[in-house]
Write a protein that holds these residues in place. Structure first.
Motif, PDB file in Angstrom:
ATOM      1  N   GLU A 229       0.816  -1.214   0.000  1.00 12.49           N
ATOM      2  CA  GLU A 229       0.000   0.000   0.000  1.00 12.49           C
ATOM      3  C   GLU A 229       0.849   1.263   0.000  1.00 12.49           C
ATOM      4  O   GLU A 229       0.368   2.319  -0.382  1.00 12.49           O
TER       5      GLU A 229
ATOM      6  N   GLU B  23      -8.305  -8.631   6.392  1.00 11.11           N
ATOM      7  CA  GLU B  23      -7.246  -7.755   5.886  1.00 11.11           C
ATOM      8  C   GLU B  23      -6.695  -6.971   7.077  1.00 11.11           C
ATOM      9  O   GLU B  23      -7.423  -6.242   7.736  1.00 11.11           O
ATOM     10  N   THR B  24      -5.423  -7.128   7.358  1.00 17.17           N
ATOM     11  CA  THR B  24      -4.804  -6.467   8.502  1.00 17.17           C
ATOM     12  C   THR B  24      -3.661  -5.572   8.021  1.00 17.17           C
ATOM     13  O   THR B  24      -2.791  -6.041   7.286  1.00 17.17           O
ATOM     14  N   PRO B  25      -3.636  -4.293   8.425  1.00 12.03           N
ATOM     15  CA  PRO B  25      -2.515  -3.432   8.018  1.00 12.03           C
ATOM     16  C   PRO B  25      -1.246  -3.830   8.778  1.00 12.03           C
ATOM     17  O   PRO B  25      -1.295  -4.189   9.957  1.00 12.03           O
TER      18      PRO B  25
ATOM     19  N   LYS C 284      -1.116  -4.683   3.349  1.00  7.85           N
ATOM     20  CA  LYS C 284      -2.367  -5.273   3.826  1.00  7.85           C
ATOM     21  C   LYS C 284      -2.118  -6.777   3.786  1.00  7.85           C
ATOM     22  O   LYS C 284      -1.885  -7.344   2.719  1.00  7.85           O
TER      23      LYS C 284
END
Length: 176
Positions: free
Chosen positions: A144, A163-165, A156
């Motif tokens: 990202e 979806e985990t940053p 991500k």
């Protein structure tokens, strides 16, 4: 003083306060006159631009980061030591008993004396990359953002169906 190494390292030279620029220019002139450019590579007086308000007007003013000091990148030997030490306004090298101690790579980087070569990465925003190290090793992530100054990649990552940053070092990711 015996020859220490053939590698040019950064040394800190102590000067009279307010004489930093004069010492730097005098030293540069001496290096050119004695043709020591290959031994004394670079001379810097680190500065930063600081906003200053005077008479109700804001203007940018240059301030020395290390007043009373000049940084010199040089190959240390008897000749170079003598040239630097005997420059008018110079009071000596920083180190125990005037024995010059070079700055470490970490110190040079933190002081911002030398800019690292711009980092090139082989992936772009929107690419899917594999995480090769760290706590997320083995996971895939969608790029990202890429911050080449802090050497970080924003991803991500699909973990447990969500979806985990995540943010990881650039060295910890590669194209699959």
């Amino acid at each position: 003083m015996e020859e220490q190494s053939n590698e040019a390292l950064w040394y800190v030279v102590h000067t009279y306060s307010g004489y930093e620029n004069k010492v730097a220019t005098d030293l540069q002139t001496m290096v050119e006159n004695r043709r020591l450019q290959d031994l004394i590579c670079d001379i810097k007086v680190p500065t930063e631009m600081v906003p200053e308000i005077k008479d109700g007007k804001e203007r940018m003013v240059e301030h020395k980061l290390f007043p009373g000091y000049v940084l010199v990148k040089m190959v240390m030997n008897d000749d170079t030591w003598y040239v630097v030490r005997n420059t008018r306004g110079c009071t000596g090298f920083v180190g125990p008993a005037s024995k010059p101690v070079p700055l470490t790579a970490e110190e040079v980087e933190k002081m911002g004396v030398e800019k690292a070569a711009p980092l090139t990465v082989d992936f772009n925003v929107g690419d899917t990359v594999q995480i090769t190290a760290g706590p997320l090793e083995g996971f895939m992530g969608l790029v990202e953002g890429i911050d080449t100054e802090s050497f970080k990649v924003k991803l991500k990552v699909n973990m447990f169906g969500r979806e985990t940053p995540a943010e990881v070092d650039i060295a910890q990711v590669e194209l699959p």
